[in-house]
Design a protein around this motif. Structure first.
Motif, short mmCIF file in Angstrom:
data_model
loop_
_atom_site.label_atom_id
_atom_site.label_comp_id
_atom_site.label_asym_id
_atom_site.label_seq_id
_atom_site.Cartn_x
_atom_site.Cartn_y
_atom_site.Cartn_z
N HIS A 155 7.82 -13.81 -3.46
CA HIS A 155 8.26 -13.66 -2.13
C HIS A 155 7.71 -12.25 -1.48
O HIS A 155 6.88 -12.18 -0.64
CB HIS A 155 9.73 -13.69 -1.84
CG HIS A 155 10.18 -13.40 -0.71
ND1 HIS A 155 9.77 -14.37 0.38
CD2 HIS A 155 10.67 -12.31 0.08
CE1 HIS A 155 10.23 -13.72 1.67
NE2 HIS A 155 10.92 -12.56 1.34
N LEU A 156 7.81 -11.06 -2.53
CA LEU A 156 7.36 -9.84 -1.90
C LEU A 156 6.06 -9.84 -2.12
O LEU A 156 5.32 -9.19 -1.03
CB LEU A 156 7.85 -8.63 -3.05
CG LEU A 156 9.54 -8.60 -2.89
CD1 LEU A 156 10.00 -7.66 -4.07
CD2 LEU A 156 9.92 -8.08 -1.56
N ALA A 157 5.32 -10.70 -3.05
CA ALA A 157 3.95 -10.53 -3.46
C ALA A 157 3.33 -11.01 -2.05
O ALA A 157 2.17 -10.73 -1.36
CB ALA A 157 3.54 -11.10 -4.50
N ASN A 158 3.73 -12.11 -1.59
CA ASN A 158 3.19 -12.90 -0.30
C ASN A 158 3.34 -12.20 0.90
O ASN A 158 2.13 -12.29 1.57
CB ASN A 158 3.85 -14.44 -0.26
CG ASN A 158 3.37 -15.29 -1.23
OD1 ASN A 158 2.19 -15.09 -2.06
ND2 ASN A 158 4.19 -16.30 -1.77
N ARG A 159 4.37 -11.56 1.04
CA ARG A 159 4.41 -10.85 2.24
C ARG A 159 3.62 -9.44 2.07
O ARG A 159 2.85 -9.23 3.22
CB ARG A 159 5.98 -10.21 2.40
CG ARG A 159 6.07 -9.36 3.70
CD ARG A 159 7.46 -9.01 3.60
NE ARG A 159 7.60 -8.01 5.12
CZ ARG A 159 7.16 -6.81 5.36
NH1 ARG A 159 6.38 -6.50 4.34
NH2 ARG A 159 7.44 -6.33 6.32
N ALA A 160 3.31 -8.97 1.18
CA ALA A 160 2.29 -7.77 1.03
C ALA A 160 1.19 -8.41 1.27
O ALA A 160 0.36 -7.57 1.87
CB ALA A 160 2.57 -7.00 -0.40
N ARG A 161 0.92 -9.33 0.68
CA ARG A 161 -0.67 -9.88 0.85
C ARG A 161 -0.68 -10.07 2.29
O ARG A 161 -1.89 -9.75 2.85
CB ARG A 161 -1.02 -11.19 -0.10
CG ARG A 161 -2.12 -11.36 0.14
CD ARG A 161 -2.42 -12.98 -0.58
NE ARG A 161 -1.61 -13.40 -1.59
CZ ARG A 161 -1.40 -13.71 -2.97
NH1 ARG A 161 -2.64 -13.50 -3.34
NH2 ARG A 161 -0.46 -14.14 -3.45
N ASP A 162 0.25 -10.76 3.02
CA ASP A 162 -0.07 -10.85 4.43
C ASP A 162 -0.22 -9.57 5.17
O ASP A 162 -1.07 -9.55 6.31
CB ASP A 162 1.01 -11.70 5.06
CG ASP A 162 1.06 -13.24 4.29
OD1 ASP A 162 0.01 -13.46 3.95
OD2 ASP A 162 1.93 -14.09 4.72
#
Ligand SMILES: C[S@@+](CC[C@H](N)C(=O)[O-])C[C@H]1O[C@@H](n2cnc3c(N)ncnc32)[C@H](O)[C@@H]1O
Length: 296
Positions: A155-162
């Motif tokens: 979840h954190l990874a996806n947010r950071a990527r966005d």
């Protein structure tokens, strides 16, 4: 007076320039700090890192108190908490629990990157993407194509990527256990971890080029973590020193305490200053001793 994000960023940089955790002579880092909008990476709702009188961590909601939120984003010494108990606590109210992700404080990020000292175009592996803020500063220096970042929490990874992509920054992104590193992208000129370890993962040492630099927070018997800076020998080992006292969240796989003697610490911690430590790490383990101080 209403301060803009840009104004608060400049003031934060100025405050850090006066303190021990400043930019020193690192002009690229100073410029990166001024150019990267830290507020872009901070979720709208974060927890303040110290408990209130009721023992709970207060929630700062950007939609309710926009000025307080922005001021908190640019406090040099404050890490804002973005996740409690691995995300099982919703950011909707004051809370209790274990901190499991944050946006590191400006002062600590600057310290980390100053010791890492990446050059333009050098390959960097970052462990613990979190919000992606440190990743953005790294990419500003080396170019995003040279950065690979790893985050264990999808979840954190996806947010950071966005958030990174919204600024046009597209580093290599791996969702997985950073203790394993990412051999396919290596060997690296630099590896930096923004989660602390009790034992330096052997994979990091294997994935560094000879002369490559590792900067990571290491748990210590001094009552705080120590930021260590090690230089790789090209044979799966590395040596160096502790360069600062810091406080970080532990990598997920190393949360359980272990006796320091099992982790390569020798001698009584109180017997010498942490500044005098010598750190040697290899595939079989690590050894942290006090350097012999020569008296003339
Ligand atoms: C202090 S936060 C990183 C903050 C980041 N530098 C920032 O400013 O946004 C530490 C991060 O490490 C992540 N983490 C913990 N264990 C990990 C592991 N084994 N591999 C990769 N990431 C891990 C946590 O999920 C957390 O997001």
């Amino acid at each position: 007076m209403v301060m803009t994000a840009k104004g608060l960023r400049a003031r934060c940089a100025w405050e850090m320039s006066r303190g021990p955790r400043g930019f020193a002579d690192c002009s690229w880092l100073h410029q990166a700090f001024l150019d990267v909008p830290r507020e872009h990476f901070v979720p709208d709702r974060v927890w303040w890192p110290a408990p209130g009188d009721d023992g709970r961590y207060a929630l700062i909601d950007r939609n309710v108190r926009p000025r307080a939120w922005l001021k908190a984003v640019y406090l040099p010494g404050v890490a804002l908490i973005t996740q409690i108990d691995d995300g099982t606590v919703a950011p909707t109210a004051p809370a209790v629990g274990a901190f499991t992700s944050s946006i590191s404080s400006p002062g600590v990020v600057v310290e980390l990157l100053r010791h890492l000292a990446p050059e333009p175009g050098e390959s960097v592996l970052e462990v613990g993407t979190g919000t992606g803020y440190t990743t953005a500063l790294l990419a500003h220096r080396t170019g995003a194509a040279s950065v690979t970042t790893m985050e264990i929490d999808p979840h954190l990874a996806n947010r950071a990527r966005d958030r990174l992509r919204a600024l046009g920054t597209t580093p290599g992104f791996i969702v997985g256990d950073g203790e394993e590193g990412h051999a396919d992208g290596g060997p690296y000129d630099r590896i930096v971890s923004t989660a602390s370890v009790r034992r330096i993962p052997p994979a990091w040492l294997r994935q560094l080029k000879p002369g490559g630099v590792l900067v990571a927070p290491l748990d210590s018997p001094y009552g705080h973590d120590l930021l260590v800076r090690l230089v790789a020998d090209g044979r799966g080992g590395a040596t160096g020193t502790a360069v600062a006292r810091v406080e970080f969240m532990r990598v997920r796989g190393q949360r359980a305490p272990r006796p320091y003697a099992e982790l390569g610490w020798s001698g009584e911690p109180g017997a010498a200053a942490w500044e005098d430590l010598r750190v040697t790490a290899g595939q079989a383990g690590q050894c942290i001793t006090h350097a012999v101080v020569e008296h003339t």
